[in-house]
Structures are given as C-alpha cells and as structure tokens.
Design a protein around this motif. Structure first.
Motif, PDB file in Angstrom:
ATOM      1  N   GLY A  65      11.347  24.688   0.543  1.00 26.89           N
ATOM      2  CA  GLY A  65      10.513  25.037  -0.610  1.00 26.89           C
ATOM      3  C   GLY A  65       9.063  25.249  -0.229  1.00 26.89           C
ATOM      4  O   GLY A  65       8.412  26.185  -0.704  1.00 26.89           O
ATOM      5  N   ASP A  66       8.538  24.387   0.636  1.00 28.76           N
ATOM      6  CA  ASP A  66       7.155  24.540   1.100  1.00 28.76           C
ATOM      7  C   ASP A  66       6.986  25.841   1.874  1.00 28.76           C
ATOM      8  O   ASP A  66       5.983  26.551   1.730  1.00 28.76           O
ATOM      9  N   ALA A 107       6.839  28.946  -0.435  1.00 27.36           N
ATOM     10  CA  ALA A 107       5.649  29.057  -1.282  1.00 27.36           C
ATOM     11  C   ALA A 107       4.382  29.462  -0.536  1.00 27.36           C
ATOM     12  O   ALA A 107       3.372  29.792  -1.164  1.00 27.36           O
ATOM     13  N   ALA A 145       9.321  31.199  -5.366  1.00 28.58           N
ATOM     14  CA  ALA A 145       8.979  29.775  -5.387  1.00 28.58           C
ATOM     15  C   ALA A 145       8.921  29.205  -6.806  1.00 28.58           C
ATOM     16  O   ALA A 145       8.970  27.978  -6.984  1.00 28.58           O
ATOM     17  N   GLU A 146       8.804  30.073  -7.818  1.00 30.57           N
ATOM     18  CA  GLU A 146       8.603  29.598  -9.196  1.00 30.57           C
ATOM     19  C   GLU A 146       9.697  28.647  -9.689  1.00 30.57           C
ATOM     20  O   GLU A 146       9.385  27.573 -10.204  1.00 30.57           O
ATOM     21  N   ARG A 190       9.441  25.004  -8.516  1.00 33.80           N
ATOM     22  CA  ARG A 190       8.340  24.148  -8.988  1.00 33.80           C
ATOM     23  C   ARG A 190       8.759  23.273 -10.167  1.00 33.80           C
ATOM     24  O   ARG A 190       8.154  22.244 -10.420  1.00 33.80           O
ATOM     25  N   GLY A 191       9.802  23.690 -10.871  1.00 34.54           N
ATOM     26  CA  GLY A 191      10.240  22.917 -12.032  1.00 34.54           C
ATOM     27  C   GLY A 191      11.291  21.884 -11.697  1.00 34.54           C
ATOM     28  O   GLY A 191      11.862  21.260 -12.588  1.00 34.54           O
ATOM     29  N   SER A 192      11.551  21.665 -10.415  1.00 31.72           N
ATOM     30  CA  SER A 192      12.617  20.749 -10.019  1.00 31.72           C
ATOM     31  C   SER A 192      12.199  19.293 -10.244  1.00 31.72           C
ATOM     32  O   SER A 192      11.060  18.913 -10.014  1.00 31.72           O
TER      33      SER A 192
END
Length: 292
Positions: A149-150, A153, A208-209, A212-214
């Motif tokens: 994820g990093d 992004a 990446a959006e 971010r909500g995880s």
C-alpha cells in the motif's frame, strides 16, 4: 518471436465507460484461451515470456487491468477494487470466447490477478476451467499489505530511466534472480515518460484511494469473504508460492490444500512475492499443469 496483437474492449463501471487494453498471443482463431492477469502495480507485458511459450497451445490474452498501462482510468477511483475488475474480466472473456462453443478459459493470476481469478472462479457457471494462483491466497500478511500500500501511494518521479529502473529493481528484489536484460524489461514495462520529461510509473495514483479506507474490521470481513470465495471453487487449481514470500505464508498455503479446490502446491525456492514466470523452469511448471 511471434508478434503480439494489442487490442482493447469497452467495459462499464457505475461511473461510466472505460477501455481495457489487452495483449493477445497465438492463433487468433484458437478457441483454447489462457487469460493471464498481473499484480497490483504491474501490467500484461509481464507475461510476454510465458505467453510466447504457451502460444503453441493457447491463444494467450494478457490484459492491463483498468488504471494501469495501456488501459483507461476510472472516473471514480474508489471503484479500483476486485468486484470491478471481475466485471471487466467477464466482459473481456465474452469478447475473446465469442466464437467458441463452451466460452471457457484457463486462468493464470499473479497476486491481484489471482484474487480476481479466485473471485471469478467461485461464481456459479464460472467460465474458468483451470486456475493458477501465483503467490496469493485468502489470508494476506498485514505487514506485507501495508508495504504494498505504501509503495502504491508514492507519487514518484525520476529524472532518468536508469534512476527509475534502479528503484523498480530495488522494490522488486523479492521477484528472485533475473538477468540484467530481464530487470531492464521489468522496469521498462512499468515506467513512462511524462510531458515534463520525467519518468513515472504507468498507473493511476487513484489506485491508492480504496486502501486508505481500510480498517481492521474491514480487513477481517474481506478475509472471510475471500475464504468463502476460495471454498466455492471447484475447478482444478495450482497454487504457486515463492518460498520466501511475505504475502502468502506457508501456513495459509497449507490450509488452502485442505479446502476449496484442494490445489496442487509448488514452492519456488529463493523467491519471494511473486515468481515472475519469465524463466524456463517456472514456465515449465505452468505448462505441466495447464497443458499436461
């Protein structure tokens, strides 16, 4: 080397229409179709060696999942998730099997491509006849997921191709040993030069959006859904694991052997996440399972 054909198919999301590009190898009239789907920040070009090798038996179709490579971008980045990708693949499969009687395909999925395949193979009347899951399963290591994820992004810009290629090689070290030419191609497939002359990665930063909500609760629910999907798969399945993988643990792989499709398991030594299937020894593993 036989030249591949670059094609595209129009797909739809709740936000509108988009095009998904794909690379097609082999006899365009061959009704035996193999669909190869890449990992989250990679492209269909990853499968050039595998597709070339198997094009004697199959018409091999290698899409760029929407938001990557030659494909279009989604107007709503929150839709960059597995259900949308499955819907796009149903459209693609309808296109490439339009002239066949059964409408079935074999599937090779690396990482994200394996999750898409898992979801599609779990559905009643699934078009997938044989399934290869390359270093992916229903339980994903949270530290490895955070690392990926990093990486997604980071809006990185490189002054030269060589600078970008060095970065790609460093973050892809877990792919295992490759020649200099192979590393060059692995970088060239995912780097593009922008209008300012900078070298950037080929994908929509909107990927990446959804990450971010995880939350821990959502991750737990997602894992339960993936296991339910996996348990519903009935087609012959091969599970490939990089022996040093930090995403698919040995424990998860062993659990997968007793559930769902009860796959064959092959571990590839000195390799992490994920085997590239560029070299002949790995291609032979795929051929043995898919072709026999």
């Amino acid at each position: 080397m036989t030249a591949a054909r670059i094609k595209s198919v129009q797909c739809i999301s709740p936000a509108g229409l988009h095009r998904m590009a794909y690379k097609e190898w082999g006899d365009p009239d061959n009704q035996k179709v193999l669909v190869c789907v890449h990992g989250v920040t990679r492209v269909g070009d990853d499968f050039d060696s595998l597709a070339q090798a198997l094009s004697d038996h199959y018409r091999v179709v290698c899409p760029d999942v929407v938001g990557r490579g030659r494909s279009g971008r989604l107007r709503n980045p929150l839709l960059y998730q597995i259900p949308q990708y499955i819907a796009d693949m149903v459209t693609l499969i309808a296109r490439v099997t339009a002239n066949s009687d059964g409408g079935t395909v074999d599937w090779f999925g690396t990482s994200m491509g394996g999750l898409i395949g898992m979801g599609l193979a779990s559905l009643p009347e699934s078009p997938i006849a044989r399934l290869v899951l390359n270093d992916i399963g229903p339980t994903l290591d949270p530290v490895a997921l955070a690392r990926i994820g990093d990486y997604i992004a980071q809006d990185l810009r490189f002054k030269s191709f060589s600078e970008g290629a060095k970065f790609v090689r460093e973050v892809s070290a877990s792919f295992g040993a490759h020649t200099e030419d192979q590393w060059h191609k692995l970088a060239a497939d995912v780097l593009r030069q922008n209008e300012d002359g900078e070298w950037v990665r080929h994908y929509d930063m909107g990927l990446a959006e959804p990450l971010r909500g995880s939350t821990p609760e959502k991750a737990k629910a997602d894992e339960a859904a993936l296991w339910a999907a996996y348990d519903a798969i009935r087609c012959p399945t091969l599970l490939v694991r990089g022996a040093e993988s930090d995403l698919l643990s040995r424990e998860t792989a062993q659990a997968m052997l007793t559930r769902g499709p009860k796959p064959q398991l092959v571990e590839i030594p000195n390799t992490g996440h994920a085997p590239t299937f560029i070299n002949a020894d790995q291609i032979a593993i795929a051929r043995k399972f898919l072709v026999g």
